[in-house]
Design a protein around this motif. Structure first.
Motif, short mmCIF file in Angstrom:
data_model
loop_
_atom_site.label_atom_id
_atom_site.label_comp_id
_atom_site.label_asym_id
_atom_site.label_seq_id
_atom_site.Cartn_x
_atom_site.Cartn_y
_atom_site.Cartn_z
N LEU A 238 0.62 -0.99 0.28
CA LEU A 238 -0.20 0.07 -0.05
C LEU A 238 0.80 0.74 0.27
O LEU A 238 1.94 1.26 0.92
CB LEU A 238 -1.07 0.16 1.44
CG LEU A 238 -1.85 -0.58 1.23
CD1 LEU A 238 -1.55 -2.35 1.56
CD2 LEU A 238 -3.15 -0.51 2.21
N TYR A 239 0.64 2.12 -0.95
CA TYR A 239 0.92 3.59 -0.95
C TYR A 239 1.09 4.16 0.32
O TYR A 239 -0.65 4.66 0.35
CB TYR A 239 1.13 4.02 -2.19
CG TYR A 239 2.24 3.74 -3.63
CD1 TYR A 239 2.90 3.98 -3.38
CD2 TYR A 239 1.65 2.33 -4.27
CE1 TYR A 239 4.39 3.45 -4.37
CE2 TYR A 239 2.54 2.61 -5.27
CZ TYR A 239 3.55 3.02 -5.87
OH TYR A 239 4.43 2.23 -6.20
N LYS A 361 7.66 11.19 -8.64
CA LYS A 361 7.33 11.80 -7.91
C LYS A 361 6.02 11.10 -7.10
O LYS A 361 5.84 11.83 -5.72
CB LYS A 361 6.48 13.16 -8.57
CG LYS A 361 5.70 13.74 -7.63
CD LYS A 361 5.07 15.32 -8.39
CE LYS A 361 4.03 16.18 -7.89
NZ LYS A 361 3.14 16.81 -8.84
N ASN A 362 5.21 9.94 -7.16
CA ASN A 362 4.47 9.97 -6.54
C ASN A 362 5.02 8.83 -5.41
O ASN A 362 5.05 9.04 -4.44
CB ASN A 362 3.66 8.47 -7.14
CG ASN A 362 2.68 7.88 -6.57
OD1 ASN A 362 2.11 8.66 -5.62
ND2 ASN A 362 2.57 6.33 -5.93
N PHE A 363 6.30 8.23 -5.58
CA PHE A 363 7.57 7.39 -4.91
C PHE A 363 7.64 9.09 -3.43
O PHE A 363 7.56 8.47 -2.46
CB PHE A 363 8.01 7.19 -5.22
CG PHE A 363 9.72 5.88 -4.30
CD1 PHE A 363 9.61 4.90 -4.21
CD2 PHE A 363 10.36 6.50 -3.74
CE1 PHE A 363 9.80 4.04 -3.50
CE2 PHE A 363 11.25 6.15 -2.92
CZ PHE A 363 10.85 5.21 -2.83
N LEU A 364 8.14 9.31 -3.67
CA LEU A 364 8.47 10.63 -3.25
C LEU A 364 7.62 10.81 -2.28
O LEU A 364 8.31 11.43 -1.33
CB LEU A 364 9.11 11.70 -4.17
CG LEU A 364 10.30 11.42 -4.97
CD1 LEU A 364 11.02 12.17 -5.48
CD2 LEU A 364 11.44 11.50 -3.56
N GLY A 371 6.46 6.74 8.10
CA GLY A 371 8.00 5.95 7.88
C GLY A 371 8.49 5.74 6.58
O GLY A 371 9.16 7.01 5.90
N ASN A 372 10.29 5.42 6.41
CA ASN A 372 10.99 5.85 5.70
C ASN A 372 10.70 5.37 4.24
O ASN A 372 11.42 6.04 3.71
CB ASN A 372 12.90 5.29 6.53
CG ASN A 372 13.19 6.38 7.46
OD1 ASN A 372 12.45 7.73 7.69
ND2 ASN A 372 14.15 5.79 8.44
N THR A 373 9.92 4.74 4.34
CA THR A 373 9.56 4.34 3.00
C THR A 373 8.18 4.85 2.13
O THR A 373 7.42 4.94 3.45
CB THR A 373 10.08 2.75 2.12
OG1 THR A 373 8.52 2.01 3.10
CG2 THR A 373 11.19 2.62 3.50
N PRO A 374 8.00 4.36 1.30
CA PRO A 374 6.42 4.83 0.24
C PRO A 374 5.69 3.63 1.46
O PRO A 374 4.32 4.46 0.46
CB PRO A 374 6.70 5.29 -0.63
CG PRO A 374 8.38 4.86 -0.67
CD PRO A 374 8.90 4.09 0.31
#
Length: 656
Positions: A238-239, A361-364, A371-374
């Motif tokens: 899940l993003y 961009k979505n990742f960032l 948390g530290n990841t998406p």
């Protein structure tokens, strides 16, 4: 009882996959009467999660390719009137193909036989009768006689019931015997290996004196701890800023599900697995990048966050692939690899510049919310999410019935609209709207449809693909294709704190678009990341890799992106939901559910927030006045106390 269902509903939904479950919750929440049924014995369809024994039963069912209860159905032809016609539904689920399972863990026969005896003598352990036959098929031929003569063996092991397993994210407190890993071929054999081969390979490597100390997990341990496993049929994340997270929070379904952060993004380059820096701190603390590369990467990622404001930077490359565009930005090959495969997570050939920039961009934008990841992963597996929406539907009056098969749709010849369904008991159930999952539609209805396929592998291993001081890591890795034009393979590695596997093991999911069978598509990646089971001698490099204990390969149908016009003869009030797609997130399922809901009920809000408890009217509470301007709702009582969880803040479950 299932044969005494009400005969009138607003909406009938067939299938309990994620899109259907979201639609069921949305329809029930908007005040519609909903009947949600599934021919299977479990929720989720191809979105489901299974214990180890449940997965073996599921595997046997598909390998036998059984009809879904045809022998017990009532003939429906006599129930169709002269002014009606029928659209039959499929009798077999054909969404899963090319299933192949392999056991490489050693067969500790003493423990194994005793465990089987316990399972046969104690039905309260919750293992179905068919599981003993499935387990027998996974054992070597020479051990089957011992297994069938084990009824009198005492049980040394007892399992906790489902209700005794804590919902807290804690490590399983179990002691596992540790011994030197000797590279024993018996730990890596398939079901066709012979005893003589095992003894010979064992003596070949026992003389080595300096092998690393590793946990030795046997197949009997996996069977005993089978309830610790929650194995997803479809591997997704899940993003943190994605549509599904927003919907879970908005609808308050998040109170039924808990999540864990994905802790690492990994990259596979030049035969090695490396950790990808995500946050600014990670970038500048990374030992994999030079100082110049760190500055170049931060500059490019900053641009990606606001790339729409600088069209002159990419307009000339709109028709180019994203990989070609990255070369023009003077990024080093190392940075190009990180951005393409581990941040944008796209393919070199098929991804355009705009798609790549948007994915980056979505990742960032998803970084830092939880948390530290998406990414987030649901504890106890992906199957918890459809069940959460089913619970919401039940709260607002929806009726559920599993193992309930539908024989046909009943269509009025004059209007062309569907009037009812006929189930396997011969009962007609009328409704205004019908929603069906694609796998239920007959071959005649789908004769013009060309389906894609997803290649899947599920592995149980003994250690992480990138070992660190912290053993409880949840990771995602994209393995680039070995040949141009081939598909990249997505690898998701789950630790025991995700409540999906037993302690001292990892559950690994591999996914890619199919070009061949799942084993042909994925086995080369398995051999790159894990100790090859075909080699008789294991060198020092292979000893550092995770050891493969058990593997399952299968192909799953991808019915996403199918136009409604391709289905033959569907009435206008019958709507089709697709199964899982090959993407990493759940965006397609959420978009499809919302689109269909707005098409059916254009004036209703899609999954609005739950009402204030003070505004709720319960059945039989006729004296409570209706407050003007509030959303008064009649709530159905839940049959299970497990489903009536305390109301908590949605954000609580979206933490670490």
């Amino acid at each position: 009882m299932a044969d005494n269902l009400p005969t009138e509903f607003d909406v009938v939904i067939i299938g309990t996959g994620l899109p259907e479950s979201i639609l069921a919750a949305a329809c029930s929440r908007s005040g519609q009467s909903v009947l949600h049924i599934d021919s299977r014995s479990y929720y989720g369809g191809n979105w489901a999660s299974f214990s180890f024994s449940g997965l073996l039963s599921w595997l046997k069912e598909y390998q036998q390719n059984n009809d879904i209860g045809e022998e017990s159905t009532v003939v429906w032809q006599d129930l169709i009137h002269e002014t009606e016609e029928a659209i039959t539904l499929r009798k077999k689920d054909e969404t899963i193909q090319h299933t192949e399972a392999f056991c490489y863990a050693s067969q500790d026969m003493e423990d194994n036989v005793e465990e089987i005896g316990a399972l046969q003598k104690n039905p309260s352990l919750g293992v179905s009768n068919t599981f003993t036959e499935v387990l027998d098929s996974a054992l070597p031929e020479e051990s089957q006689s011992s297994y069938f003569n084990s009824d009198e063996m005492p049980a040394k092991h007892t399992q906790k019931s489902d209700t005794e397993i804590s919902l807290e994210v804690t490590d399983v407190e179990e002691s596992v015997e540790k011994e030197k890993y000797c590279g024993d071929k018996t730990c890596m054999h398939t079901v066709s290996d012979k005893d003589g081969d095992k003894d010979e390979s064992k003596s070949t490597v026992e003389d080595k004196a300096d092998e690393p100390i590793r946990n030795r997990i046997t197949y009997s341990q996996i069977v005993k701890e089978g309830r610790r496993f929650n194995i997803d049929l479809v591997s997704k994340l899940l993003y943190s800023q994605g549509l599904l997270i927003d919907l879970l929070i908005k609808s308050d379904v998040s109170r039924y599900v808990e999540f864990k952060n994905v802790t690492r993004i990994l990259a596979f380059r030049e035969g090695k697995v490396e950790q990808v820096p995500c946050s600014r701190a990670d970038v500048f603390n990374s030992k994999e990048l030079t100082m110049v590369e760190k500055r170049m990467l931060m500059k490019f990622l900053t641009f990606c966050l606001e790339y729409e404001q600088h069209p002159d930077e990419y307009q000339a490359f709109r028709q180019c692939s994203f990989s070609e565009y990255l070369k023009t930005k003077k990024l080093t090959p190392n940075l190009q690899h990180f951005v393409l495969h581990s941040i944008a997570m796209t393919s070199e050939s098929s991804c355009t510049t705009i798609d790549g920039l948007n994915a980056t961009k979505n990742f960032l934008q998803c970084l830092g919310r939880f948390g530290n990841t998406p990414f987030l992963f649901p504890l106890y597996g992906q199957g918890e999410i459809p069940q959460g929406f089913c619970r919401m539907c039940a709260v607002f009056g929806g009726i559920y019935c599993l193992r309930h098969k539908v024989q046909c749709f009943v269509v009025d010849k004059e209007s062309g609209r569907c009037k009812a369904i006929i189930d396997h008991f011969g009962q007609r159930i009328n409704a205004k709207y019908f929603i069906v999952e694609d796998s239920y539609l007959s071959e005649e209805t789908c004769s013009n449809v060309q389906y894609k396929q997803i290649s899947r592998a599920v592995l149980i291993t003994d250690q992480s693909i990138l070992k660190t001081d912290l053993d409880q890591q949840t990771s995602i890795l994209i393995v680039p294709p070995a040949e141009p034009g081939a598909c990249a393979v997505r690898v998701t590695e789950l630790c025991s704190s995700t409540m999906t596997c037993m302690k001292d093991t990892y559950l690994v999911h591999l996914t890619c678009s199919s070009s061949k069978t799942a084993r042909e598509d994925l086995e080369s990646v398995v051999k790159k990341l894990f100790t090859p089971y075909t080699e008789t001698e294991i060198n020092e490099e292979e000893l550092t890799k995770p050891r493969l204990l058990w593997a399952l390969y299968f192909n799953m149908r991808d019915s996403s992106g199918i136009s409604r016009s391709l289905y033959n003869g569907l009435p206008s009030n019958v709507y089709v939901c697709s199964g899982p797609d090959c993407g990493l997130g759940n965006e397609h399922a959420v978009k499809q559910a919302e689109t269909l809901f707005q098409e059916i009920f254009p004036t209703e809000e899609f999954c609005p927030p739950p009402p204030n408890p003070e505004d709720v009217i319960f059945d039989g509470d006729d004296k409570q006045p209706e407050t003007p301007g509030t959303n008064n709702v009649v709530m159905a009582k839940l049959e299970s106390s497990e489903e009536s969880k305390n109301l908590e803040s949605p954000e609580k479950h979206l933490q670490n």
